[in-house]
Motif scaffolding. Structure first.
Motif, PDB file in Angstrom:
ATOM      1  N   SER A   1      -2.193   4.597  -6.141  1.00  0.00           N
ATOM      2  CA  SER A   1      -3.535   4.964  -5.685  1.00  0.00           C
ATOM      3  C   SER A   1      -4.336   5.441  -6.905  1.00  0.00           C
ATOM      4  O   SER A   1      -3.778   5.727  -7.967  1.00  0.00           O
ATOM      5  CB  SER A   1      -3.450   6.080  -4.641  1.00  0.00           C
ATOM      6  N   GLU A   2      -5.640   5.543  -6.741  1.00  0.00           N
ATOM      7  CA  GLU A   2      -6.486   6.004  -7.846  1.00  0.00           C
ATOM      8  C   GLU A   2      -6.080   7.406  -8.290  1.00  0.00           C
ATOM      9  O   GLU A   2      -6.048   7.711  -9.491  1.00  0.00           O
ATOM     10  CB  GLU A   2      -7.961   5.978  -7.427  1.00  0.00           C
TER      11      GLU A   2
ATOM     12  N   LEU B   1       0.834  -1.188   0.000  1.00  0.00           N
ATOM     13  CA  LEU B   1       0.000   0.000   0.000  1.00  0.00           C
ATOM     14  C   LEU B   1       0.876   1.246   0.000  1.00  0.00           C
ATOM     15  O   LEU B   1       2.003   1.227   0.507  1.00  0.00           O
ATOM     16  CB  LEU B   1      -0.907   0.009   1.234  1.00  0.00           C
ATOM     17  N   PRO B   2       0.383   2.370  -0.566  1.00  0.00           N
ATOM     18  CA  PRO B   2       1.167   3.604  -0.581  1.00  0.00           C
ATOM     19  C   PRO B   2       1.678   4.016   0.792  1.00  0.00           C
ATOM     20  O   PRO B   2       2.793   4.520   0.918  1.00  0.00           O
ATOM     21  CB  PRO B   2       0.176   4.631  -1.147  1.00  0.00           C
TER      22      PRO B   2
END
Length: 418
Positions: free
Chosen positions: A184-185, A6-7
């Motif tokens: 991420s988006e 995850l970021p």
């Protein structure tokens, strides 16, 4: 089973990766500890260095930052391949940094100390040869050592298929795992907007010999865990599709955040204030093959530069050389740096810098005393720092993995294999 990063976890994992990578060998530690070199430059009691003419320098001139670089138009040469720390500064700093890197590479290869002395002599000779009056600025006509020649030959035979096999999976996808992490988006959206800009699209289509308005589509993008210098910064790999249908082609782009340079620079020079523009300008001056296929811009509010990754772009690894090869390679690589420096100077300035460079030689040693003393000082500092780094990070990792303390001798071997 692949792990999704995850970021929010990136910085922690990048730091752990960097610490492990730097523990692999003393030379690996030097490559990843640029800050320590700059701290040495700031010391009041360090060896006094000559003040060379203010020109674009690499700023982090170690062996790993030199290697085969493709031009995008079919050219191939050994040039400086990483310009994150490029500034208008003192060329002596590049010489000292390169000398330290070569000396530590020799020690990692278990070569005797006399070879290090011979390498520094050869380095000065190779560097100075680029400034001779009979050598045209930018001339890369030096004889290529066999070891370097093999690397150039391997680079020249590489194609897009080799790059795709190494980096891409299935139907044009960047494989998520230890190397590529999901965006991420918002990051993905901003990447697509970035490649809608005219100057970025033009770079892609020109390099791929496409038409001006040929459609460029982002097929995939991922955060790229690559190297040590990207810690805490944006580093994004982007797979582009150019054109449609049976004529479609692909390009792999590297977006890298540009940070303020830690390297000392000439305060009187007019250097771009924007970090990405600075990297682009330095690359154009020092490594024409690289600078000609680079664009500066902004992504997610940060200064970035982007280049297409070519199959020919490779990193040189010089561990394991024989004594004769080490001396020859040292001279050649210094000549590459000398060529990058000399092409920026007129004849009078080249002669002046060459005279200053050679003024402190003596009959028993062909290298300037300031360069030799600086390298010896830095080797001692980095050897001690490397051992302390291993104690703090590598040994801790060994114990956390349940290994006995008697296995500490295997630190370098285990970390390099991992």
């Amino acid at each position: 089973m692949k792990t999704t990063v995850l970021p929010a976890d990136r910085l922690r994992l990048l730091l752990a990766h960097k610490n492990t990578k730097m523990a692999a060998s003393a030379h690996a530690y030097v490559r990843g500890s640029t800050k320590r070199f700059y701290e040495w430059l700031d010391r009041a009691d360090r060896v006094e260095l000559p003040s060379g003419p203010p020109i674009w320098i690499c700023g982090d001139c170690h062996v790993g930052n030199l290697g085969p670089v493709g031009s995008g138009q079919g050219g191939l040469a050994i040039q400086i391949r990483d310009l994150d720390q490029t500034v208008i500064g003192n060329p002596a700093h590049d010489l000292v940094r390169l000398g330290l890197s070569l000396a530590m590479a020799a020690r990692s290869s278990d070569l005797p100390g006399v070879v290090t002395a011979l390498m520094i002599e050869s380095m000065v000779e190779g560097y100075a040869s680029a400034f001779r009056p009979d050598v045209a600025p930018g001339d890369d006509g030096a004889e290529v050592p066999r070891t370097i020649g093999l690397a150039l030959h391997a680079a020249s035979r590489r194609s897009w298929k080799h790059l795709a096999d190494e980096r891409i999976e299935g139907e044009a996808v960047l494989p998520l795992g230890s190397r590529f992490w999901p965006l991420s988006e918002d990051e993905r959206e901003k990447v697509e907007e970035f490649f809608d800009q005219d100057d970025v699209r033009e770079l892609v289509t020109v390099l791929r010999q496409g038409r001006d308005r040929e459609r460029v589509t982002v097929k995939d993008a991922a955060y790229w865990r690559k190297g040590c210098s990207s810690l805490g910064r944006l580093r994004i790999a982007v797979l582009l599709q150019i054109g449609r249908g049976s004529e479609r082609r692909y390009a792999l782009m590297d977006i890298k955040e540009a940070a303020a340079a830690a390297a000392p620079y000439d305060q009187s020079s007019h250097m771009p204030a924007d970090p990405a523009d600075r990297v682009k300008a330095g690359a154009t001056a020092l490594s024409p093959h690289l600078g000609s296929r680079m664009v500066a811009g902004r992504l997610l509010g940060r200064p970035v530069f982007v280049r297409e990754l070519l199959p020919q772009d490779l990193k040189l690894e010089i561990e394991g050389l024989t004594q004769e090869e080490a001396v020859t390679v040292a001279g050649f690589l210094a000549g590459v740096v000398g060529t990058a420096h000399a092409r920026q100077l007129n004849a009078a300035d080249r002669a002046r810098w060459l005279g200053e460079l050679c003024s402190s030689r003596n009959a028993s040693f062909e290298a300037p005393s300031w360069l030799w003393n600086a390298v010896v000082d830095l080797v001692a500092i980095h050897e001690a720092a490397y051992l302390e780094h291993c104690r703090r990070f590598a040994l801790k990792g060994q114990r956390e993995n349940g290994l006995a303390s008697s296995d500490a001798d295997d630190i370098a071997l285990t970390t390099s294999a991992s």
